[in-house]
Design a protein around this motif. Structure first.
Motif, PDB file in Angstrom:
ATOM      1  N   TRP A 143     -26.960  20.308  41.398  1.00  0.00           N
ATOM      2  CA  TRP A 143     -26.842  19.711  40.067  1.00  0.00           C
ATOM      3  C   TRP A 143     -28.083  18.863  39.776  1.00  0.00           C
ATOM      4  O   TRP A 143     -28.692  18.963  38.708  1.00  0.00           O
ATOM      5  N   ALA A 144     -28.452  18.039  40.781  1.00  0.00           N
ATOM      6  CA  ALA A 144     -29.601  17.141  40.599  1.00  0.00           C
ATOM      7  C   ALA A 144     -30.896  17.949  40.426  1.00  0.00           C
ATOM      8  O   ALA A 144     -31.732  17.622  39.571  1.00  0.00           O
ATOM      9  N   LEU A 145     -31.041  19.020  41.226  1.00  0.00           N
ATOM     10  CA  LEU A 145     -32.240  19.849  41.089  1.00  0.00           C
ATOM     11  C   LEU A 145     -32.314  20.483  39.694  1.00  0.00           C
ATOM     12  O   LEU A 145     -33.366  20.501  39.061  1.00  0.00           O
ATOM     13  N   ALA A 146     -31.192  21.014  39.227  1.00  0.00           N
ATOM     14  CA  ALA A 146     -31.173  21.670  37.911  1.00  0.00           C
ATOM     15  C   ALA A 146     -31.440  20.668  36.787  1.00  0.00           C
ATOM     16  O   ALA A 146     -31.948  21.039  35.721  1.00  0.00           O
ATOM     17  N   MET A 147     -31.110  19.384  37.045  1.00  0.00           N
ATOM     18  CA  MET A 147     -31.306  18.371  36.008  1.00  0.00           C
ATOM     19  C   MET A 147     -32.786  18.081  35.752  1.00  0.00           C
ATOM     20  O   MET A 147     -33.141  17.529  34.702  1.00  0.00           O
ATOM     21  N   ILE A 148     -33.665  18.453  36.690  1.00  0.00           N
ATOM     22  CA  ILE A 148     -35.098  18.193  36.480  1.00  0.00           C
ATOM     23  C   ILE A 148     -35.637  19.060  35.324  1.00  0.00           C
ATOM     24  O   ILE A 148     -36.130  18.520  34.329  1.00  0.00           O
ATOM     25  N   PRO A 149     -35.524  20.406  35.421  1.00  0.00           N
ATOM     26  CA  PRO A 149     -35.958  21.194  34.251  1.00  0.00           C
ATOM     27  C   PRO A 149     -35.124  20.891  32.997  1.00  0.00           C
ATOM     28  O   PRO A 149     -35.648  20.940  31.878  1.00  0.00           O
ATOM     29  N   PHE A 150     -33.833  20.564  33.193  1.00  0.00           N
ATOM     30  CA  PHE A 150     -32.975  20.215  32.048  1.00  0.00           C
ATOM     31  C   PHE A 150     -33.573  19.039  31.282  1.00  0.00           C
ATOM     32  O   PHE A 150     -33.731  19.080  30.054  1.00  0.00           O
ATOM     33  N   ALA A 151     -33.924  17.988  32.032  1.00  0.00           N
ATOM     34  CA  ALA A 151     -34.481  16.799  31.393  1.00  0.00           C
ATOM     35  C   ALA A 151     -35.804  17.127  30.698  1.00  0.00           C
ATOM     36  O   ALA A 151     -36.076  16.645  29.587  1.00  0.00           O
ATOM     37  N   TYR A 152     -36.592  17.990  31.331  1.00  0.00           N
ATOM     38  CA  TYR A 152     -37.873  18.378  30.751  1.00  0.00           C
ATOM     39  C   TYR A 152     -37.677  19.073  29.402  1.00  0.00           C
ATOM     40  O   TYR A 152     -38.354  18.762  28.411  1.00  0.00           O
TER      41      TYR A 152
END
Lengths: 261, 261
Positions: free
Chosen positions: A157-166
């Motif tokens: 979840w945390a890894l996917a949130m990086i491109p999500f936030a971008y």
């Protein structure tokens, strides 16, 4: 990926069943609307509107598949004057949603970029950056979705949130400058589309978290399926209507000579 | 053609299942995109774009068939809290892919030749040469694909590689000269289409080799099915988007009088 467990009440099972059928009806009818409107917008916006319809069309296909998978995963029978729901042993395939997102999320970012009609170089650069980032986001979410281990779920979840936030940051801030250059009567619509994307997208990580916090069993599955279905309809069909409204208004301005073709 | 053997894990079975459903969604949505764009390109490029959509349409049909064949070839049930996968005894039909390629591979070479809009004589000669060579290539690959004997597999692989090398060489070198004559803003796209063909095509002989080197059983079958599916989406749908982009740009140049009709 683990088999569904627990006893679903008929009400829980039926709520998901109806949410999925709602998904088919909403996505399918949105598709027809977008494609039938193709002749009503100027040539400049037809590719954006075509892709808007393709996004909901791909979603229609997947909602049919998810609905059928949901039905086959259970046996529903009358027992003593009430409906009893049992898992049938046939798997409920979670992955349809991820395959859908892998295709549609980059496309719906591209439809937003196309309808803004930025200079060609900027369009290509933005489409590539946001398209790739959003595909990476979906791909990073899946390994966690099929996990029971809560720590592993949080990790992905945390890894996917990086491109999500971008992507969300780019939409809110990066495209903000471009929005300011849109004609006055369109700027509001483009702004609405950007904010709808941001808000409807924010729903997904929260739905994902339902199972991260240890909720499990029928109720968690019910909230997850209904949550994703509502978020999908907002992010694809309702968002698409805004894209259509932008294309429509810009075509009108072009026709009146108030906007360069 | 020998029956599937070995115990597929649910993860392996499910990965192929989802790759095939991804194939249906990708090919189907690409088809709709190409055909809806027909009115947006000039008459000169409509035949190329029609064929581009026909290639992905034929592939959509075959991916439905392969998906259904895959589902029917197995029985998936819950056993003690996990999914167990067993072969059902119903055959998994490998030949769908070869029938698909026999039709689509010559067509996708022809769509590339058509969109270049070479002189009529050259178009006919190139279409015939590359079309026939690629059909022969597919026909020579099939007898090896249905063989268990590794030496026989290598024999047909090597035979099929002769027309394969001829086609890839023609695309890279022969069409290179013709590419140089394209308008500046188009040459890059045509180049990209030629290289995408070469690279995505190179995937096929390597996927074929998975079983040549003695790998067998569920894991080899999984990599083979996923490998072919990804290569197909690249070689037909993504390649088609490049064909559309070329047709679109050339139509724009014609409209501005910068390209002879």
């Amino acid at each position: 990926m683990a088999p569904l467990t627990g006893d679903f009440s008929y009400g829980e099972w039926n709520a998901v069943y109806n949410a999925l059928s709602f998904g088919i009806a909403a996505m399918g009818s949105a598709t027809v609307f977008f494609w039938l409107q193709l002749g009503n917008v100027s040539k400049n916006y037809r590719t954006a509107l075509t892709i808007t319809g393709i996004v909901t069309w791909i979603a229609t296909y997947h909602y049919f598949r998810i609905f059928n998978s949901w039905v086959e995963a259970f046996e529903v029978n009358e027992v003593g004057g009430a409906y009893a729901v049992k898992v049938s042993g046939t798997p409920f395939n979670d992955a349809y949603r991820y395959v859908d997102w892998l295709l549609t999320v980059p496309l719906l970012l591209i439809e937003l970029i196309l309808v803004m009609k930025l200079p060609a170089g900027e369009t290509a650069a933005l489409s590539t950056k946001l398209g790739v980032a959003s595909a990476v986001m979906v791909a990073l979410g899946y390994p966690g979705e099929i996990q029971e281990n809560l720590a592993v779920r949080w990790f992905w979840w945390a890894l996917a949130m990086i491109p999500f936030a971008y992507v969300v940051f780019s939409l809110l801030v990066g495209l903000g400058a471009a929005t300011a250059k849109q004609p006055e009567s369109v700027a509001g619509l483009v702004s609405a589309a950007r904010y709808l994307t941001a808000v409807s997208w924010l729903t997904y990580p929260f739905v994902y978290i339902i199972k991260n916090v240890g909720l499990a069993g029928p109720t968690a599955t019910m909230y997850e399926q209904i949550g994703y279905s509502v978020a999908d309809v907002m992010a694809k069909a309702v968002f698409g209507v805004l894209i259509w409204a932008i294309a429509n208004e810009k075509s009108r301005l072009e026709g009146e000579g108030k906007l360069l073709r």
